[in-house]
Design an enzyme around this catalytic site. Structure first.
Site, PDB file in Angstrom:
ATOM      1  N   ARG A  22       0.804 -10.061  11.248  1.00  0.00           N
ATOM      2  CA  ARG A  22       1.225  -9.379  10.011  1.00  0.00           C
ATOM      3  C   ARG A  22       0.862 -10.232   8.785  1.00  0.00           C
ATOM      4  NH1 ARG A  22       4.591  -4.736   8.260  1.00  0.00           N
ATOM      5  NH2 ARG A  22       3.173  -3.843   9.760  1.00  0.00           N
ATOM      6  N   THR A 115      19.374  -4.228   3.342  1.00  0.00           N
ATOM      7  CA  THR A 115      20.592  -3.423   3.181  1.00  0.00           C
ATOM      8  C   THR A 115      21.534  -3.762   4.322  1.00  0.00           C
ATOM      9  OG1 THR A 115      19.332  -1.686   2.173  1.00  0.00           O
ATOM     10  CG2 THR A 115      21.496  -1.083   3.019  1.00  0.00           C
ATOM     11  N   GLU A 151      17.930  -3.478  -2.915  1.00  0.00           N
ATOM     12  CA  GLU A 151      16.689  -2.902  -3.430  1.00  0.00           C
ATOM     13  C   GLU A 151      16.845  -1.381  -3.524  1.00  0.00           C
ATOM     14  OE1 GLU A 151      13.953  -4.534  -4.642  1.00  0.00           O
ATOM     15  OE2 GLU A 151      13.950  -2.453  -5.262  1.00  0.00           O
ATOM     16  N   LYS A 206      24.875  -0.017  -2.579  1.00  0.00           N
ATOM     17  CA  LYS A 206      23.595   0.346  -1.959  1.00  0.00           C
ATOM     18  C   LYS A 206      23.803   1.453  -0.919  1.00  0.00           C
ATOM     19  CE  LYS A 206      19.606   0.443  -0.269  1.00  0.00           C
ATOM     20  NZ  LYS A 206      18.293   0.657  -0.800  1.00  0.00           N
ATOM     21  N   CYS A 262      15.958   4.693   5.771  1.00  0.00           N
ATOM     22  CA  CYS A 262      17.205   4.239   5.140  1.00  0.00           C
ATOM     23  C   CYS A 262      18.367   5.214   5.190  1.00  0.00           C
ATOM     24  CB  CYS A 262      16.932   3.889   3.689  1.00  0.00           C
ATOM     25  SG  CYS A 262      15.598   2.716   3.561  1.00  0.00           S
TER      26      CYS A 262
HETATM   27  C1  UGA Z   1      15.412   5.953  -0.407  1.00  0.00           C
HETATM   28  C2  UGA Z   1      16.067   5.915  -1.794  1.00  0.00           C
HETATM   29  O1  UGA Z   1      15.557   6.980  -2.607  1.00  0.00           O
HETATM   30  C3  UGA Z   1      15.794   4.581  -2.481  1.00  0.00           C
HETATM   31  O2  UGA Z   1      16.507   4.515  -3.717  1.00  0.00           O
HETATM   32  C4  UGA Z   1      16.267   3.452  -1.562  1.00  0.00           C
HETATM   33  O3  UGA Z   1      15.987   2.181  -2.128  1.00  0.00           O
HETATM   34  C5  UGA Z   1      15.542   3.561  -0.234  1.00  0.00           C
HETATM   35  O4  UGA Z   1      15.844   4.832   0.361  1.00  0.00           O
HETATM   36  C6  UGA Z   1      16.009   2.447   0.646  1.00  0.00           C
HETATM   37  O5  UGA Z   1      17.220   2.376   0.945  1.00  0.00           O
HETATM   38  O6  UGA Z   1      15.193   1.548   0.939  1.00  0.00           O
HETATM   39  P1  UGA Z   1      12.950   6.448   0.498  1.00  0.00           P
HETATM   40  O7  UGA Z   1      13.628   6.601   1.834  1.00  0.00           O
HETATM   41  O8  UGA Z   1      11.760   5.578   0.399  1.00  0.00           O
HETATM   42  O9  UGA Z   1      14.002   5.897  -0.592  1.00  0.00           O
HETATM   43  O10 UGA Z   1      12.482   7.892  -0.013  1.00  0.00           O
HETATM   44  P2  UGA Z   1      13.161   9.123  -0.797  1.00  0.00           P
HETATM   45  O11 UGA Z   1      12.284   9.475  -1.918  1.00  0.00           O
HETATM   46  O12 UGA Z   1      14.582   8.861  -1.118  1.00  0.00           O
HETATM   47  O13 UGA Z   1      13.057  10.297   0.276  1.00  0.00           O
HETATM   48  C7  UGA Z   1      13.850  10.305   1.459  1.00  0.00           C
HETATM   49  C8  UGA Z   1      13.706  11.628   2.170  1.00  0.00           C
HETATM   50  O14 UGA Z   1      14.348  12.669   1.449  1.00  0.00           O
HETATM   51  C9  UGA Z   1      12.266  12.093   2.360  1.00  0.00           C
HETATM   52  O15 UGA Z   1      12.104  12.636   3.650  1.00  0.00           O
HETATM   53  C10 UGA Z   1      12.092  13.154   1.295  1.00  0.00           C
HETATM   54  O16 UGA Z   1      11.099  14.098   1.600  1.00  0.00           O
HETATM   55  C11 UGA Z   1      13.477  13.768   1.282  1.00  0.00           C
HETATM   56  N1  UGA Z   1      13.791  14.467   0.010  1.00  0.00           N
HETATM   57  C12 UGA Z   1      13.871  13.775  -1.162  1.00  0.00           C
HETATM   58  C13 UGA Z   1      14.030  15.835   0.025  1.00  0.00           C
HETATM   59  O17 UGA Z   1      13.973  16.489   1.093  1.00  0.00           O
HETATM   60  N2  UGA Z   1      14.342  16.466  -1.147  1.00  0.00           N
HETATM   61  C14 UGA Z   1      14.428  15.797  -2.327  1.00  0.00           C
HETATM   62  O18 UGA Z   1      14.735  16.452  -3.356  1.00  0.00           O
HETATM   63  C15 UGA Z   1      14.185  14.423  -2.342  1.00  0.00           C
END
Ligand code: UGA
Length: 453
Positions: A22, A115, A151, A206, A262
């Site tokens: 990695r 987390t 984060e 978080k 997450c």
């Molecule tokens: C999420 C959080 O948004 C971040 O703030 C956090 O830091 C991160 O987890 C983490 O704990 O590391 P992430 O999992 O990368 O981020 O992506 P998101 O954009 O939150 O999407 C998560 C899921 O929800 C995806 O499958 C997305 O398609 C879905 N989603 C999101 C929906 O179905 N509808 C929405 O309106 C938004």
């Protein structure tokens, strides 16, 4: 860490890992080969790598020379023992804390970036405060301050989220350590956006942020099903409720269910914590967010089978999108995995396309090797990877869109309809297609959250 190195050229940042392959990949002279696909990351790493950002496997030496250590290891859900299926597995965090305790010199600020369940900082503190080695000659034993700095970036928009965060959260009771970390962020984050809390509030915030975000998605997905039943349109409902400034417009897109590494893990952690602290009603409340998400994923597969006259055995289905969201090659907890498994169980032949996900990753996720032969014989489902949308859609009875990649917004449905098997369906769980184009191409359309008139 790359963004910290970019914004603070006077600070040396060394990213260490035991995994040599990695680290070698992060040091690959070809910047296109770095192991994570994230828009904008290559540019940041190109600017900083070798200047003040270094990737290395010499963990102990890096700890000894560090003023600050960020613990950023993963904390998967435990799969056995006490709390299996809910609690986080903290073995890597603990191993890191022990290694830091052994090799640190002088005073070191140790920062939880992973987390973690609430009160994990106490575990890290307890390990660091127990002398892990006998002082040699007149050696002064190291001292530590522990901070929590969760984060909040989301995959796919990580660089933007880091460069312009809504807030940075620093939890801790050692004011000097908190100031030292705040000073780093203040190079690009306005001071009013740097929030200081106690350790436990920071850790809990978080989990709760992710729980609230996931809860919104489960809420809107539940409403989508009701819209389909009543003739309402979930996009109109989302717009109508989202324009109330008390509710807000974000995270109201109905979809095939939330994925990613997450949301599920953090809510399970929260549920475990609530049960641990004898709050079963609170635990049940949050658990329902996950249950609804599972229901939504199953519902999508069921709807497709229903549309294709009650059976998909031997039928060819094109799956467009395997990543858990657009702009990432990450498939962890992607709804595409359980939906594909449900369809394979039903005997479907899947042709899976994703612009960024590697076929070997899909094979690992489906725990089935790719099969090109005897497709559909004996009723068993098979899958293959298609490197283009046209290849996936060729001879398909239905197209199921699971990830909102931009390229799926621009497909030529007139041409695609010609190579599908009629009566052909498009099931759009992400609202990326133009309904007029689909119907003009002679295809049947089902969009999540839209009721029939
Ligand atoms: C999420 C959080 O948004 C971040 O703030 C956090 O830091 C991160 O987890 C983490 O704990 O590391 P992430 O999992 O990368 O981020 O992506 P998101 O954009 O939150 O999407 C998560 C899921 O929800 C995806 O499958 C997305 O398609 C879905 N989603 C999101 C929906 O179905 N509808 C929405 O309106 C938004």
């Amino acid at each position: 860490m790359a963004v910290i190195a970019d914004r603070c050229p006077h600070i040396d940042v060394t990213v260490v890992d035991l995994n040599e392959a990695r680290i070698a990949a992060w040091n690959d002279p070809d910047i296109n080969q770095i192991p994570i696909y994230e828009p904008g990351l290559e540019a940041v790493v190109s600017r900083t790598r070798g200047r003040n950002l270094f990737f290395s496997t010499t963990v102990n030496a890096a700890i000894s020379s560090a003023d600050m250590v960020f613990i950023s290891v993963n904390t998967p859900t435990k799969n056995k023992g006490i709390g299996a299926g809910q609690a986080s597995d903290l073995r890597w965090v603990e191993a890191c804390a022990r290694q830091v305790a052994q090799h640190a010199q002088g005073h070191t600020v140790v920062i939880e970036k992973s987390t973690l369940p609430v009160r994990t900082a106490a575990v890290i503190k307890a390990i660091l405060d127990t002398p892990q080695r006998k002082p040699k000659n007149n050696e002064i034993l190291p001292t530590f301050s522990v901070l929590s700095n969760p984060e909040f970036l989301a995959e796919g928009s990580a660089i933007r989220d880091l460069e312009k965060p809504d807030r940075v959260l620093i939890g801790g009771d050692d004011a000097a350590a908190v100031d030292a970390l705040a000073t780093i962020y203040s190079h690009w984050v306005p001071s009013e956006k740097i929030l200081r809390t106690n350790l436990w509030s920071s850790e809990l915030s978080k989990l709760i942020s992710n729980a609230f975000l996931a809860q919104r998605i489960s809420s809107i997905n539940s409403v989508a099903a009701l819209c389909e039943a009543t003739g309402a349109d979930v996009h109109e409902v989302a717009l109508a409720i989202g324009t109330d400034s008390r509710i807000g417009s974000k995270f109201l897109s109905a979809g095939p269910g939330f994925g990613g590494s997450c949301f599920k893990k953090d809510i399970l952690n929260l549920v475990y914590l609530c049960r641990h602290f004898s709050l079963p009603e609170v635990a049940d409340y949050w658990e329902q967010v996950i249950e609804l998400n599972n229901w939504q994923k199953n519902r999508i597969a069921g709807l497709l089978v229903q549309r294709l006259f009650g059976t998909v055995t031997g039928k060819r289905l094109a799956i467009l999108g395997f990543a858990f969201k657009a702009d990432t090659n990450d498939t962890r907890e992607s709804p595409a995995i359980s939906i594909s498994l449900d369809l394979l169980e039903e005997g479907a032949q899947l042709a899976i396309h994703d612009p960024k996900v590697d076929p070997s990753q899909i094979a690992r996720d489906l725990k089935k090797s790719q099969s090109h032969s005897s497709a559909g014989l004996n009723g068993e489902g098979t899958w293959l990877f298609s490197s283009t949308v046209v290849e996936a859609v060729q001879d398909a009875d239905a197209v199921l869109i699971l990830t909102e990649w931009d390229q799926y917004r621009e497909l030529n449905w007139k041409e695609l309809a010609k190579i599908m098997r009629a009566p052909a369906w498009v099931l759009d769980t992400r609202s990326v297609v133009d309904p007029v184009e689909i119907t003009e191409a002679g295809l049947h359309l089902w969009r999540l959250g839209e009721g029939a008139d």
